[in-house]
Motif scaffolding. Structure first.
Motif, PDB file in Angstrom:
ATOM      1  N   TRP A  65       0.257  -4.604   3.285  1.00  0.00           N
ATOM      2  CA  TRP A  65      -1.079  -4.042   3.093  1.00  0.00           C
ATOM      3  C   TRP A  65      -0.922  -2.613   2.590  1.00  0.00           C
ATOM      4  CZ3 TRP A  65      -5.592  -6.644   3.260  1.00  0.00           C
ATOM      5  CH2 TRP A  65      -5.633  -7.853   3.937  1.00  0.00           C
ATOM      6  N   PHE A  66      -1.684  -2.296   1.567  1.00  0.00           N
ATOM      7  CA  PHE A  66      -1.733  -0.960   1.008  1.00  0.00           C
ATOM      8  C   PHE A  66      -3.202  -0.530   0.978  1.00  0.00           C
ATOM      9  CE2 PHE A  66       2.548  -0.308  -0.850  1.00  0.00           C
ATOM     10  CZ  PHE A  66       3.087  -1.561  -0.604  1.00  0.00           C
ATOM     11  N   GLY A 104      -9.827   9.165  -5.247  1.00  0.00           N
ATOM     12  CA  GLY A 104      -9.120  10.349  -5.701  1.00  0.00           C
ATOM     13  C   GLY A 104      -7.688  10.461  -5.235  1.00  0.00           C
ATOM     14  N   LYS A 105      -7.196   9.426  -4.549  1.00  0.00           N
ATOM     15  CA  LYS A 105      -5.828   9.460  -4.036  1.00  0.00           C
ATOM     16  C   LYS A 105      -5.028   8.290  -4.589  1.00  0.00           C
ATOM     17  CE  LYS A 105      -6.886  11.866   0.286  1.00  0.00           C
ATOM     18  NZ  LYS A 105      -6.698  11.853   1.769  1.00  0.00           N
ATOM     19  N   GLU A 106      -3.708   8.398  -4.471  1.00  0.00           N
ATOM     20  CA  GLU A 106      -2.839   7.316  -4.903  1.00  0.00           C
ATOM     21  C   GLU A 106      -2.806   6.214  -3.849  1.00  0.00           C
ATOM     22  OE1 GLU A 106       0.319   9.881  -7.650  1.00  0.00           O
ATOM     23  OE2 GLU A 106       1.006   8.835  -5.853  1.00  0.00           O
ATOM     24  N   ARG A 107      -2.460   5.028  -4.315  1.00  0.00           N
ATOM     25  CA  ARG A 107      -2.305   3.922  -3.394  1.00  0.00           C
ATOM     26  C   ARG A 107      -1.146   4.214  -2.445  1.00  0.00           C
ATOM     27  NH1 ARG A 107      -2.325  -2.099  -5.826  1.00  0.00           N
ATOM     28  NH2 ARG A 107      -4.185  -1.151  -6.740  1.00  0.00           N
ATOM     29  N   GLU A 108      -1.352   3.912  -1.150  1.00  0.00           N
ATOM     30  CA  GLU A 108      -0.307   4.178  -0.164  1.00  0.00           C
ATOM     31  C   GLU A 108      -0.022   2.946   0.679  1.00  0.00           C
ATOM     32  OE1 GLU A 108      -1.281   7.077   2.795  1.00  0.00           O
ATOM     33  OE2 GLU A 108      -3.162   6.110   3.357  1.00  0.00           O
ATOM     34  N   PHE A 109       1.191   2.881   1.149  1.00  0.00           N
ATOM     35  CA  PHE A 109       1.638   1.803   2.020  1.00  0.00           C
ATOM     36  C   PHE A 109       0.977   1.933   3.386  1.00  0.00           C
ATOM     37  CE2 PHE A 109       4.389  -1.211   3.975  1.00  0.00           C
ATOM     38  CZ  PHE A 109       4.754  -0.682   5.203  1.00  0.00           C
ATOM     39  N   THR A 115     -10.886   5.232   5.576  1.00  0.00           N
ATOM     40  CA  THR A 115     -11.747   4.716   4.510  1.00  0.00           C
ATOM     41  C   THR A 115     -10.971   4.588   3.208  1.00  0.00           C
ATOM     42  OG1 THR A 115     -13.762   5.636   5.487  1.00  0.00           O
ATOM     43  CG2 THR A 115     -13.788   5.211   3.113  1.00  0.00           C
ATOM     44  N   ALA A 116     -10.986   3.392   2.647  1.00  0.00           N
ATOM     45  CA  ALA A 116     -10.219   3.108   1.423  1.00  0.00           C
ATOM     46  C   ALA A 116     -10.484   1.674   0.989  1.00  0.00           C
ATOM     47  CB  ALA A 116      -8.728   3.308   1.665  1.00  0.00           C
ATOM     48  N   VAL A 117     -10.010   1.360  -0.202  1.00  0.00           N
ATOM     49  CA  VAL A 117      -9.899  -0.035  -0.605  1.00  0.00           C
ATOM     50  C   VAL A 117      -8.533  -0.525  -0.125  1.00  0.00           C
ATOM     51  CG1 VAL A 117      -9.851  -1.670  -2.505  1.00  0.00           C
ATOM     52  CG2 VAL A 117     -11.398   0.305  -2.589  1.00  0.00           C
TER      53      VAL A 117
END
Length: 119
Positions: A36-37, A42-47, A90-92
């Motif tokens: 899951w990421f 406004g941010k990069e995808r993260e692990f 909060t994120a996708v």
């Protein structure tokens, strides 16, 4: 070709819980590592978390003790149980598959599901 479909996102208040699911099709699910990421605006995808074909799990530090990744090989599904949610969660959220099984290089991605945590 592996297809991944996430579900379970939504809006929750801080301190609440959500459970995400990711259904896989088109391959040998039990041999994959699943991850899951997440990507916030406004941010990069993260692990976030991963579970290897052996069942071994890893988490990013910010979710340890709050999130749990699990898998059901009979259902070709990976889950992410998220407790004590914070606004910064909060994120996708994206599901991913590493067909080599090690959880180091992901080959397939889902379309993402939105998680919004209100303060």
């Amino acid at each position: 070709q592996v297809q991944l479909v996430e579900s379970g996102g939504g809006l929750v208040q801080a301190g609440g819980s959500l459970s995400l699911s990711c259904a896989a099709s088109g391959g040998t699910f039990s041999s994959y590592a699943m991850g899951w990421f997440r990507q916030a605006p406004g941010k990069e995808r993260e692990f976030v978390a991963a579970i290897r074909r052996s069942g071994g799990r890893t988490y990013t530090d910010s979710v340890k003790g709050r999130f749990t990744i699990s898998r059901d090989n009979a259902k070709n599904t990976v889950y992410l149980q998220m407790n004590s949610l914070k606004p910064e969660d909060t994120a996708v959220y994206y599901c991913s598959a590493d067909i080599a099984g090690w959880g180091t290089s992901y080959d397939y991605w889902g379309q993402g599901t939105q998680v919004t945590v209100s303060s």
